[in-house]
Design a protein around this motif. Structure first.
Motif, PDB file in Angstrom:
ATOM      1  N   LEU A 138       0.828  -1.203   0.000  1.00  0.00           N
ATOM      2  CA  LEU A 138       0.000   0.000   0.000  1.00  0.00           C
ATOM      3  C   LEU A 138       0.863   1.254   0.000  1.00  0.00           C
ATOM      4  CD1 LEU A 138      -2.932   1.058   0.165  1.00  0.00           C
ATOM      5  CD2 LEU A 138      -2.690   1.070   2.647  1.00  0.00           C
ATOM      6  N   ASN A 139       1.970   1.233   0.714  1.00  0.00           N
ATOM      7  CA  ASN A 139       2.870   2.383   0.746  1.00  0.00           C
ATOM      8  C   ASN A 139       3.439   2.689  -0.638  1.00  0.00           C
ATOM      9  OD1 ASN A 139       2.674   3.196   3.396  1.00  0.00           O
ATOM     10  ND2 ASN A 139       4.366   1.939   4.122  1.00  0.00           N
ATOM     11  N   LYS A 140       3.755   1.651  -1.389  1.00  0.00           N
ATOM     12  CA  LYS A 140       4.296   1.850  -2.729  1.00  0.00           C
ATOM     13  C   LYS A 140       3.262   2.457  -3.671  1.00  0.00           C
ATOM     14  CE  LYS A 140       7.643  -1.935  -2.466  1.00  0.00           C
ATOM     15  NZ  LYS A 140       8.015  -3.292  -2.984  1.00  0.00           N
ATOM     16  N   GLU A 141       2.006   2.062  -3.496  1.00  0.00           N
ATOM     17  CA  GLU A 141       0.959   2.486  -4.424  1.00  0.00           C
ATOM     18  C   GLU A 141       0.296   3.801  -4.035  1.00  0.00           C
ATOM     19  OE1 GLU A 141      -1.772  -0.739  -4.637  1.00  0.00           O
ATOM     20  OE2 GLU A 141      -0.361  -2.108  -5.594  1.00  0.00           O
ATOM     21  N   CYS A 142       0.377   4.163  -2.758  1.00  0.00           N
ATOM     22  CA  CYS A 142      -0.397   5.324  -2.280  1.00  0.00           C
ATOM     23  C   CYS A 142       0.472   6.363  -1.587  1.00  0.00           C
ATOM     24  CB  CYS A 142      -1.504   4.861  -1.340  1.00  0.00           C
ATOM     25  SG  CYS A 142      -2.646   3.683  -2.094  1.00  0.00           S
ATOM     26  N   ASN A 143       1.730   6.518  -2.041  1.00  0.00           N
ATOM     27  CA  ASN A 143       2.591   7.595  -1.545  1.00  0.00           C
ATOM     28  C   ASN A 143       2.886   7.472  -0.054  1.00  0.00           C
ATOM     29  OD1 ASN A 143       4.195   9.866  -1.662  1.00  0.00           O
ATOM     30  ND2 ASN A 143       2.489  11.305  -1.497  1.00  0.00           N
ATOM     31  N   ARG A 144       3.112   6.225   0.414  1.00  0.00           N
ATOM     32  CA  ARG A 144       3.602   5.932   1.762  1.00  0.00           C
ATOM     33  C   ARG A 144       2.770   6.586   2.868  1.00  0.00           C
ATOM     34  NH1 ARG A 144       8.223   3.319   1.340  1.00  0.00           N
ATOM     35  NH2 ARG A 144       8.692   3.601   3.559  1.00  0.00           N
ATOM     36  N   PRO A 145       1.517   6.209   3.029  1.00  0.00           N
ATOM     37  CA  PRO A 145       0.697   6.800   4.092  1.00  0.00           C
ATOM     38  C   PRO A 145       0.997   6.226   5.481  1.00  0.00           C
ATOM     39  CG  PRO A 145      -0.578   5.174   2.892  1.00  0.00           C
ATOM     40  CD  PRO A 145       0.729   5.295   2.177  1.00  0.00           C
ATOM     41  N   TYR A 146       1.726   5.099   5.547  1.00  0.00           N
ATOM     42  CA  TYR A 146       1.947   4.435   6.843  1.00  0.00           C
ATOM     43  C   TYR A 146       3.429   4.286   7.136  1.00  0.00           C
ATOM     44  CZ  TYR A 146      -2.979   3.306   6.611  1.00  0.00           C
ATOM     45  OH  TYR A 146      -4.343   3.398   6.520  1.00  0.00           O
ATOM     46  N   ILE A 147       3.740   4.312   8.440  1.00  0.00           N
ATOM     47  CA  ILE A 147       5.100   4.089   8.915  1.00  0.00           C
ATOM     48  C   ILE A 147       5.093   2.819   9.757  1.00  0.00           C
ATOM     49  CG2 ILE A 147       7.018   5.004  10.271  1.00  0.00           C
ATOM     50  CD1 ILE A 147       5.913   7.799   9.731  1.00  0.00           C
ATOM     51  N   PRO A 148       5.514   1.690   9.203  1.00  0.00           N
ATOM     52  CA  PRO A 148       5.565   0.464  10.003  1.00  0.00           C
ATOM     53  C   PRO A 148       6.792   0.460  10.915  1.00  0.00           C
ATOM     54  CG  PRO A 148       6.286   0.010   7.764  1.00  0.00           C
ATOM     55  CD  PRO A 148       5.860   1.461   7.791  1.00  0.00           C
ATOM     56  N   ILE A 149       6.590   0.059  12.152  1.00  0.00           N
ATOM     57  CA  ILE A 149       7.688  -0.097  13.109  1.00  0.00           C
ATOM     58  C   ILE A 149       7.750  -1.572  13.501  1.00  0.00           C
ATOM     59  CG2 ILE A 149       8.576   0.493  15.390  1.00  0.00           C
ATOM     60  CD1 ILE A 149       7.265   3.184  15.163  1.00  0.00           C
ATOM     61  N   ILE A 150       8.847  -2.227  13.173  1.00  0.00           N
ATOM     62  CA  ILE A 150       9.040  -3.622  13.556  1.00  0.00           C
ATOM     63  C   ILE A 150       9.812  -3.638  14.872  1.00  0.00           C
ATOM     64  CG2 ILE A 150       9.858  -5.889  12.826  1.00  0.00           C
ATOM     65  CD1 ILE A 150       9.941  -4.818   9.967  1.00  0.00           C
ATOM     66  N   TYR A 151       9.182  -4.194  15.882  1.00  0.00           N
ATOM     67  CA  TYR A 151       9.739  -4.170  17.240  1.00  0.00           C
ATOM     68  C   TYR A 151      10.129  -5.586  17.657  1.00  0.00           C
ATOM     69  CZ  TYR A 151       9.296  -4.355  22.364  1.00  0.00           C
ATOM     70  OH  TYR A 151       9.486  -4.621  23.685  1.00  0.00           O
TER      71      TYR A 151
ATOM     72  N   LEU B 189       9.996  11.569   8.912  1.00  0.00           N
ATOM     73  CA  LEU B 189       9.435  10.707   7.871  1.00  0.00           C
ATOM     74  C   LEU B 189       8.139  11.279   7.317  1.00  0.00           C
ATOM     75  CD1 LEU B 189      10.052   7.175   9.449  1.00  0.00           C
ATOM     76  CD2 LEU B 189      11.226   8.186   7.490  1.00  0.00           C
ATOM     77  N   LEU B 190       7.329  11.880   8.181  1.00  0.00           N
ATOM     78  CA  LEU B 190       6.073  12.472   7.720  1.00  0.00           C
ATOM     79  C   LEU B 190       6.313  13.702   6.859  1.00  0.00           C
ATOM     80  CD1 LEU B 190       3.880  12.169  10.964  1.00  0.00           C
ATOM     81  CD2 LEU B 190       3.718  10.801   8.874  1.00  0.00           C
ATOM     82  N   ARG B 191       7.474  14.368   7.047  1.00  0.00           N
ATOM     83  CA  ARG B 191       7.773  15.574   6.267  1.00  0.00           C
ATOM     84  C   ARG B 191       8.620  15.273   5.030  1.00  0.00           C
ATOM     85  NH1 ARG B 191       8.717  18.193  11.500  1.00  0.00           N
ATOM     86  NH2 ARG B 191      10.940  17.785  11.204  1.00  0.00           N
ATOM     87  N   ARG B 192       8.883  14.003   4.755  1.00  0.00           N
ATOM     88  CA  ARG B 192       9.743  13.680   3.617  1.00  0.00           C
ATOM     89  C   ARG B 192       9.087  14.121   2.307  1.00  0.00           C
ATOM     90  NH1 ARG B 192       9.258   7.238   4.684  1.00  0.00           N
ATOM     91  NH2 ARG B 192       6.992   7.151   4.760  1.00  0.00           N
ATOM     92  N   ALA B 193       9.914  14.353   1.331  1.00  0.00           N
ATOM     93  CA  ALA B 193       9.429  14.865   0.050  1.00  0.00           C
ATOM     94  C   ALA B 193       8.576  13.835  -0.665  1.00  0.00           C
ATOM     95  CB  ALA B 193      10.613  15.261  -0.829  1.00  0.00           C
ATOM     96  N   ASP B 194       7.618  14.341  -1.410  1.00  0.00           N
ATOM     97  CA  ASP B 194       6.772  13.481  -2.226  1.00  0.00           C
ATOM     98  C   ASP B 194       7.635  12.840  -3.318  1.00  0.00           C
ATOM     99  OD1 ASP B 194       4.969  12.274  -3.884  1.00  0.00           O
ATOM    100  OD2 ASP B 194       3.702  14.040  -4.166  1.00  0.00           O
ATOM    101  N   PRO B 195       7.778  11.498  -3.324  1.00  0.00           N
ATOM    102  CA  PRO B 195       8.637  10.865  -4.331  1.00  0.00           C
ATOM    103  C   PRO B 195       8.158  11.096  -5.748  1.00  0.00           C
ATOM    104  CG  PRO B 195       7.286   9.234  -3.187  1.00  0.00           C
ATOM    105  CD  PRO B 195       7.119  10.530  -2.461  1.00  0.00           C
ATOM    106  N   TYR B 196       6.857  11.340  -5.940  1.00  0.00           N
ATOM    107  CA  TYR B 196       6.340  11.593  -7.281  1.00  0.00           C
ATOM    108  C   TYR B 196       6.620  13.030  -7.711  1.00  0.00           C
ATOM    109  CZ  TYR B 196       3.935   7.226  -6.346  1.00  0.00           C
ATOM    110  OH  TYR B 196       3.661   5.932  -6.021  1.00  0.00           O
TER     111      TYR B 196
END
Length: 237
Positions: free
Chosen positions: A121-134, A214-221
């Motif tokens: 979903l992140n790849k298709e929708c401009n990374r709306p989520y930040i997964p944290i693997i703990y 991460l939330l302020r990162r540039a839009d890759p598109y």
């Protein structure tokens, strides 16, 4: 004679209370396992619905990202519920260890599948989520403290952050070992945020700063566009 009766009566009451406690724990195990299994079944159904929605949108059109985001929020809550129940219930189980071990393995598989869905979903929708693997360690005070910090963080960023908890030393599922090897996990707690590894206890301030960046990162598109084109053409700085 009276003293002997008192001792026998006390012994009988002690044995009776102990037996009632064992029977109660045995009965509660069935209820706890049934509760966890029900949530897992619901999660599997919702995951199947998520995949069906993807196929439907591919065939008939629609706002893919909007529909998927609503489903991801539901899946996140189910994963969170199952993880909490497994952690709290299994510690009090004496008779159903094998059942809890089975559910734990199934839970980790659900988490890994959920992680794959998030990445897609992140790849298709401009990374709306930040997964944290703990990655945590059982019966470790520092890992437990880190878990509380991440739980509060997940509430603060309810729409963006998804925490997935993995037992660092879990060996019954090869995929878990593969994920731990991918990030070279050697100690607990260890956190993976956007492929960045943070070992040891990570406090809220550091995590907040990382997530805000991460939330302020540039839009890759948007990086492919030259927004200075008009100014450069006009000879303006």
């Amino acid at each position: 004679m009276v003293r002997t009766r008192i001792i026998i009566s006390s012994l009988f009451l002690t044995i009776l209370i102990f037996a009632i406690g064992i029977l109660l724990n045995y009965a509660l195990d069935f209820v706890r396992i049934s509760t966890i299994a029900d949530v897992m079944s619901q999660h599997e159904l919702n995951t199947a619905a998520y995949l069906a929605e993807q196929d439907f949108i591919d065939s008939f059109g629609g706002n893919r990202c909007e529909i998927m985001n609503a489903r991801i929020a539901q899946l996140k809550e189910e994963i969170k519920t199952v993880g909490g129940d497994l952690g709290s219930y299994s510690a009090f189980s004496f008779f159903k260890k094998k059942d809890y071990d089975y559910l734990k393995r199934k839970y980790f598989l659900l988490e890994l599948k959920f992680l794959s869905l998030i990445e897609q979903l992140n790849k298709e929708c401009n990374r709306p989520y930040i997964p944290i693997i703990y990655f945590y360690q059982i019966d470790d005070a520092v890992s437990e403290r880190q878990g509380f910090i991440l739980a509060d963080l997940s509430k603060d960023y309810e729409q963006q952050v998804i925490v997935l908890s993995i037992d660092k030393d879990y060996n019954d599922e090869p995929l878990v070992k593969l994920l731990a090897a991918k990030y070279n996990i050697t100690t607990a707690p260890t956190i993976i945020v956007d492929n960045e590894k943070k070992e040891g206890l990570v406090y809220t301030g550091v995590l907040n700063a990382t997530i805000r960046n991460l939330l302020r990162r540039a839009d890759p598109y948007g990086q492919a566009f030259d927004f200075n084109y008009v100014l450069n053409s006009a000879g303006r700085n």
